[in-house]
Scaffold this motif. Sequence first.
Motif, short mmCIF file in Angstrom:
data_model
loop_
_atom_site.label_atom_id
_atom_site.label_comp_id
_atom_site.label_asym_id
_atom_site.label_seq_id
_atom_site.Cartn_x
_atom_site.Cartn_y
_atom_site.Cartn_z
N UNK A 1 0.85 -1.19 0.00
CA UNK A 1 0.00 0.00 0.00
C UNK A 1 0.89 1.24 0.00
N UNK A 2 0.68 2.19 -0.95
CA UNK A 2 1.49 3.42 -0.94
C UNK A 2 1.30 4.21 0.35
N UNK A 3 2.42 4.65 0.92
CA UNK A 3 2.34 5.39 2.18
C UNK A 3 2.31 6.90 1.98
N UNK A 4 2.62 7.36 0.77
CA UNK A 4 2.75 8.79 0.52
C UNK A 4 4.19 9.28 0.64
N UNK A 5 5.09 8.44 1.17
CA UNK A 5 6.49 8.82 1.29
C UNK A 5 7.19 8.63 -0.06
N UNK A 6 7.93 9.66 -0.47
CA UNK A 6 8.62 9.62 -1.76
C UNK A 6 10.05 10.11 -1.60
N UNK A 7 10.90 9.67 -2.52
CA UNK A 7 12.27 10.16 -2.57
C UNK A 7 12.54 10.60 -4.00
N UNK A 8 13.08 11.83 -4.15
CA UNK A 8 13.36 12.32 -5.50
C UNK A 8 14.56 13.26 -5.44
N UNK A 9 15.49 13.06 -6.34
CA UNK A 9 16.68 13.91 -6.37
C UNK A 9 17.24 13.96 -7.79
#
Length: 230
Positions: free
Chosen positions: A33-41
């Motif tokens: 289930x997607x938690x809403x936490x993302x990583x982007x750089x």
Amino acid sequence: MRELVLDTETTGIDPKQGHRVIEIGAIELVNHVPTGQKYHVYINPEREVEQGAFEVHGLSTEFLADFPNFAGIVDQFLEFVGDATFVIHNAKFDMGFLNAELTRLGHPAMPMERAIDTLAMARRKFPGAQASLDALCRRFEINNTHRDLHGALIDADLLASVYLELIGGRQPGLELAREESSAESAAPEIRASVARPPRPHAPSADELSAHAALLEKLKDPIWNRSDSAG
């Protein structure tokens, strides 16, 4: 269970030729289930972006020049990923680039067994069919009209939806919730009974008169016989 749906963009197609990672995007899933936490750089590759690669993702050498290099983001990246399992479309490509960056800085390479390859999953599930990310979005009716060019975070977001379809449907926990809700609605409803006052049933005067007239017409009724009780 923590998974990271991950994608990268690069300066070219082969890290052995010195090509570098220029963008990383990741979407966190917990128990699918997607938690809403993302990583982007974005990352300064410290080299030119090949024209063919630029035509795919639109990230120019000039645009990337003001961002930190991989050494500047590696600690943050490793802290975010922790020991999560990766979900990657064509995992060999992205893992090869990430491991080239890590080993260049003296970090241990990440084992391929840590990655789930959705490209291989799709080819097993739909043999002979197109298995690109765009093709899978069409198959599962996932809207990707905002994807004019490749982008690590956009592609990771689309891949998260594709991955959840490949394993049996988006957010499978919701199906269990619907079943529980249906079971609850099917359970017998218990209501408290309410006492009602007794209603009168005595005959009216007209009813008594009609009954007496009927009895007069009867000859030798059984209830008037002396032996009727025997």
